[in-house]
Motif scaffolding. Structure first.
Motif, short mmCIF file in Angstrom:
data_model
loop_
_atom_site.label_atom_id
_atom_site.label_comp_id
_atom_site.label_asym_id
_atom_site.label_seq_id
_atom_site.Cartn_x
_atom_site.Cartn_y
_atom_site.Cartn_z
N LEU A 103 0.80 -5.48 12.71
CA LEU A 103 0.10 -6.86 12.40
C LEU A 103 -0.93 -7.28 13.41
N ARG A 104 -0.54 -6.91 14.61
CA ARG A 104 -1.66 -7.44 15.78
C ARG A 104 -2.78 -6.71 15.63
N HIS A 105 -2.47 -5.12 15.45
CA HIS A 105 -3.73 -4.40 15.31
C HIS A 105 -4.55 -5.07 13.88
N LEU A 106 -3.92 -5.33 13.11
CA LEU A 106 -4.83 -5.72 11.80
C LEU A 106 -5.40 -6.81 11.92
N ALA A 107 -4.85 -7.85 12.69
CA ALA A 107 -5.62 -9.12 13.03
C ALA A 107 -6.80 -8.93 13.85
N ALA A 108 -6.61 -7.92 14.69
CA ALA A 108 -7.85 -7.51 15.76
C ALA A 108 -8.91 -6.91 15.06
N LEU A 109 -8.53 -6.14 14.19
CA LEU A 109 -9.67 -5.15 13.29
C LEU A 109 -10.24 -6.34 12.49
N TRP A 136 -13.63 1.56 9.51
CA TRP A 136 -12.92 0.32 9.56
C TRP A 136 -12.13 0.23 7.90
N VAL A 137 -12.91 0.88 6.93
CA VAL A 137 -12.12 0.89 5.65
C VAL A 137 -10.92 1.62 5.69
N ALA A 138 -10.91 2.88 6.43
CA ALA A 138 -9.91 3.84 6.55
C ALA A 138 -8.64 3.27 7.27
N LEU A 139 -9.12 2.79 8.32
CA LEU A 139 -8.41 2.04 9.40
C LEU A 139 -7.54 1.03 8.79
N GLU A 140 -8.14 -0.02 8.08
CA GLU A 140 -7.40 -0.98 7.45
C GLU A 140 -6.18 -0.36 6.42
N SER A 141 -6.70 0.69 5.73
CA SER A 141 -5.67 1.26 4.68
C SER A 141 -4.40 1.86 5.46
N GLN A 142 -4.91 2.45 6.50
CA GLN A 142 -3.83 2.88 7.19
C GLN A 142 -2.74 2.01 7.94
N LEU A 143 -3.25 0.91 8.38
CA LEU A 143 -2.46 -0.33 8.80
C LEU A 143 -1.60 -0.88 7.78
N THR A 144 -2.34 -0.93 6.60
CA THR A 144 -1.36 -1.77 5.37
C THR A 144 -0.30 -0.55 4.86
N ASN A 168 0.92 -1.19 0.11
CA ASN A 168 -0.11 -0.10 0.20
C ASN A 168 0.93 1.16 0.06
N PRO A 169 0.94 2.00 -1.05
CA PRO A 169 2.08 3.27 -1.25
C PRO A 169 1.31 4.31 -0.32
N ALA A 170 0.22 4.29 0.14
CA ALA A 170 -0.16 5.49 0.94
C ALA A 170 0.68 5.68 2.41
N SER A 171 1.04 7.00 2.43
CA SER A 171 2.08 7.28 3.48
C SER A 171 1.16 7.98 4.51
N SER A 172 1.54 8.12 5.73
CA SER A 172 0.94 8.95 6.88
C SER A 172 1.83 10.19 7.11
N SER A 173 1.37 11.22 7.30
CA SER A 173 2.27 12.48 7.70
C SER A 173 2.68 12.28 9.14
N LEU A 174 2.00 11.24 9.90
CA LEU A 174 2.27 11.11 11.27
C LEU A 174 3.55 10.17 11.41
N SER A 175 4.39 10.20 12.42
CA SER A 175 5.59 9.19 12.86
C SER A 175 4.83 7.92 12.88
N GLU A 176 5.78 6.75 13.03
CA GLU A 176 5.24 5.45 13.16
C GLU A 176 4.66 5.44 14.49
#
Length: 541
Positions: free
Chosen positions: A480-486, A453-461, A426-434
Motif C-alpha cells: 500500500l505504501r508503494h502504491l501511494a508513492a507511485l 507505471w501501468v505494469a507496476l500498478e498492476s503488479q502492486l494491486t 486483481n486476479p493477476a498473480s506473480s511467479s515471484l514470492s511476495e
C-alpha cells in the motif's frame, strides 16, 4: 458588441446584447442570460467579453456545444456561430455596432436649437413697445407680443379678450375711440392700448391654432406619461415564477452552490478519509443506520419534496476476491433481503469516478423501493480494497422526473491520501514470492520510467489481492505504501505534462503540443485511471 439570439428553446426570439464583462447562461434566476428550457442547468455556461473577443466556457455536466462541437476549456465565439445549451436551446451569435448615446435632460430626450415660442416674454423696451403709441387695439398688440415670445398665459388672455370683443361687436367691424373733445385718451395722456377694435378672422384663426397646439401638447404628454406608467407596472409587478420542472441543487444569491459536508464514520476528508456531500438548506437532520449514517431533509424551490441520503460501509476480506460487477450484484442481493420491496435497474456501464487525481471508480444503480412509502433512488457503489462504500439518495417516486438529475450528483468528496491508496481486486498473480515481488517494486520505484507505471500498478494491486486473501498483513501494508508513492509520482508528472502542453499551445507550437499529448496518452493507458479520459480531452487547434 456581441449579441445572442434565442433561435430554439425558451424564451424563443429573445435577444441578449453582451457588453464587455462576464455573463452566465442558465435557468437560475442568478444567471445573466436566462434561458428557461428544462434541460438547461441552473448555471450552464459562462461568456467573457473583453478586448472585442468573446469566449465561452462550459459549467454544466450536460455539456455546451459550439457549432455542434463540445466546448472544453474556453472557446472563442464568432459571428454566425451557434451555441447549443442542453438538447433544445440554440442561440445564434452575431456582432452589431454600438449606437451613440442621445442627449438626455431631466424630462427625457431634448433637441438643441432656437428658443421655443413658449419662452418667457422679454422685458424692458422691447416689451413696452407692444403697449406704445403704435398699437391701436388688443388684437394688434397680440401679434407683436407673440412674435416676441409671450407666455402661454398671456396668449390665452389675449385670445379671450379678442373673442369677447368679437362677441360684443357681433363681427360688425365697428371701432370705438374716445372723443378728444370730451376728455379723450389722447388729451388725458391715456395710452392707445386702451382702445379696442374687432379682431380680424386671420388673427382669431391664429389664436385658435395656438390654443389647439397647446391642448394637443398636453394630451400627448399625458398619453406618454400614462404609457410610461403602464410599462413600469408591467416591469415591476410581481411575476409568478415558472413551474419547477427540474429540482436543482440549492444556490445562494450569487449563484454559488450551497454544499454541506458530513465526515464519514471511519474518518473524514481532513483525516485522510472522505466526506458525504448534501444540500446545505438547513433542513437536513442526521441519524444512525447500520454501518453508517442517514440524512433526511427537504429540497425544491418551496422545500416541499422529501429527500434522504444514506452512507453505509462494509469491511470484509471476501470483498477483495470479488470482481467489480460481482461486488455490485452482491450488494443488490443484500439490499433485496434487507426488507421492503426493491426493484433495481441494470447497473450503469458508464465509467464514473470520485476524486480529482487517479480517481475511485464507482458503479451507479437506479432503484425503486416500497416500504415506508414509495421511493426512487440512485446508489453509487465503490470498492476500496476490502471496503465497500455505498452512498444512495432517494425521493418520493412521484418526483423521479424532476429530481433525477439532482440525485445523480457525485455525493462523495475524497482526500488525496484516500484516493492514492485506492485499489481493487486483481486476479493477476506473480511467479515471484511476495518478498521478491516487493524487492522488484522497490527497484522500479527508484527510477523515473513513466512507460512502466501501468505494469507496476498492476503488479502492486495483484500483490495486494494476494496478500489480503492470505492474511499477510505486513506485505499488504508495504504494498500500500508503494502504491501511494507511485500515485503521488504519477500526479506530479501528469501536472507537469499538462503545464507543458498548455504552454506549447499558448506559444502556437502545435507540433510540440501534439507530441506531449501523445506521450501522455501512452503513459496513462489504463481505463481505470481517471487521467486516461482527461488527457484524451486535450485538443490541439
Amino acid at each position: 458588441m456581441f449579441r445572442l439570439t434565442v433561435e430554439k428553446g425558451e424564451p424563443a426570439g429573445a435577444v441578449f446584447d453582451l457588453q464587455p464583462g462576464e455573463y452566465t447562461l442558465g435557468r437560475s434566476r442568478a444567471a445573466s442570460v436566462r434561458v428557461l428550457s428544462s434541460d438547461v442547468s441552473g448555471l450552464h455556461a459562462r461568456i467573457r467579453v473583453a478586448a472585442g473577443v468573446a469566449r465561452v466556457e462550459n459549467l454544466s455536466q450536460f455539456g455546451t456545444r459550439l457549432n455542434g462541437q463540445p466546448v472544453t476549456g474556453e472557446a472563442v465565439l464568432a459571428a454566425g456561430q451557434t451555441l447549443e445549451i442542453g438538447k433544445v436551446t440554440l442561440l445564434r451569435v452575431s456582432q452589431v455596432e454600438e449606437t451613440g448615446a442621445r442627449v438626455q435632460g431631466s424630462g427625457g430626450a431634448r433637441s438643441l436649437g432656437r428658443a421655443s415660442p413658449d419662452a418667457e416674454a422679454p422685458t424692458g423696451e422691447g416689451a413696452n413697445a407692444a403697449t406704445g403709441e403704435g398699437a391701436n387695439s388688443a388684437a394688434a398688440a397680440t401679434r407683436p407680443l407673440l412674435s416676441l415670445g409671450v407666455t402661454r398665459a398671456a396668449a390665452a388672455v389675449a385670445a379671450a379678450a379678442t373673442a369677447t370683443a368679437v362677441e360684443e361687436s357681433d363681427l360688425t367691424g365697428v371701432l370705438s375711440r374716445p372723443d378728444p373733445a370730451h376728455g379723450g385718451a389722447e388729451e388725458d395722456g391715456m395710452t392707445r392700448a386702451m382702445q379696442t377694435r374687432v379682431a380680424t378672422p386671420e388673427e382669431i384663426g391664429l389664436l385658435k391654432a395656438n390654443e389647439q397646439k397647446r391642448v394637443r401638447r398636453r394630451l400627448y404628454t399625458g398619453i406618454a406619461a400614462a404609457f410610461a406608467g403602464l410599462v413600469l407596472v408591467a416591469v415591476l409587478r410581481p411575476r409568478t415564477p415558472p413551474p419547477e420542472n427540474e429540482i436543482e441543487w440549492p444556490m445562494d444569491a450569487g449563484g454559488e452552490y450551497l454544499d454541506a459536508l458530513e465526515p464519514a464514520p471511519g474518518g473524514g476528508l481532513k483525516d485522510g478519509g472522505y466526506d458525504l456531500l448534501y444540500p446545505d438548506n438547513k433542513t437536513f437532520k442526521k441519524s444512525s443506520v447500520p454501518g453508517g449514517i442517514a440524512l433526511q431533509g427537504r429540497i425544491g424551490r418551496n422545500l416541499d419534496v422529501s429527500m434522504r441520503v444514506f452512507l453505509q460501509e462494509e469491511n470484509e476480506t471476501r470483498l477483495a476476491s470479488l470482481g467489480r460487477a460481482e461486488m455490485v450484484e452482491d450488494w443488490i442481493r443484500q439490499m433485496s433481503a434487507s426488507g421492503g420491496s426493491w426493484s433495481f435497474d441494470k447497473p450503469s456501464p458508464d465509467v464514473v469516478f470520485f476524486g480529482k487525481k487517479n480517481g475511485l471508480l464507482f458503479t451507479r444503480v437506479h432503484y425503486l423501493r416500497d416500504g415506508d412509502g414509495s421511493w426512487f433512488g440512485i446508489a453509487s457503489v465503490v470498492r476500496h480494497g476490502c471496503r465497500r462504500i455505498t452512498v444512495r439518495a432517494e425521493v418520493p417516486a412521484a418526483e423521479r422526473v424532476r429530481a433525477e438529475s439532482l440525485l445523480a450528483t457525485r455525493l462523495l468528496r475524497v482526500s488525496e491520501e484516500f484516493e492514492f491508496s485506492h485499489w481493487e481486486y486483481n486476479p493477476a498473480s506473480s511467479s515471484l514470492s511476495e518478498e521478491a515481488a516487493l524487492a522488484q517494486v522497490r527497484k522500479d520505484l527508484e527510477r523515473t520510467a513513466p512507460a512502466t507505471w501501468v505494469a507496476l500498478e498492476s503488479q502492486l494491486t495483484g500483490l495486494l489481492t494476494q496478500a489480503v486473501r492470505a492474511g499477510h498483513r505486513a506485505t499488504e501494508e508495504e504494498a500500500l505504501r508503494h502504491l501511494a508513492a507511485l500515485r503521488a509520482r504519477q500526479s506530479l508528472w501528469f501536472n507537469s505534462q499538462q503545464l507543458a502542453f498548455d504552454d506549447a499551445l499558448s506559444r502556437g507550437n502545435a507540433a510540440s503540443a501534439r507530441k506531449i499529448m501523445e506521450f501522455t496518452k501512452a503513459v496513462f493507458s489504463n481505463v481505470e485511471d481517471q487521467r486516461y479520459f482527461t488527457v484524451r480531452k486535450w485538443k490541439v487547434r
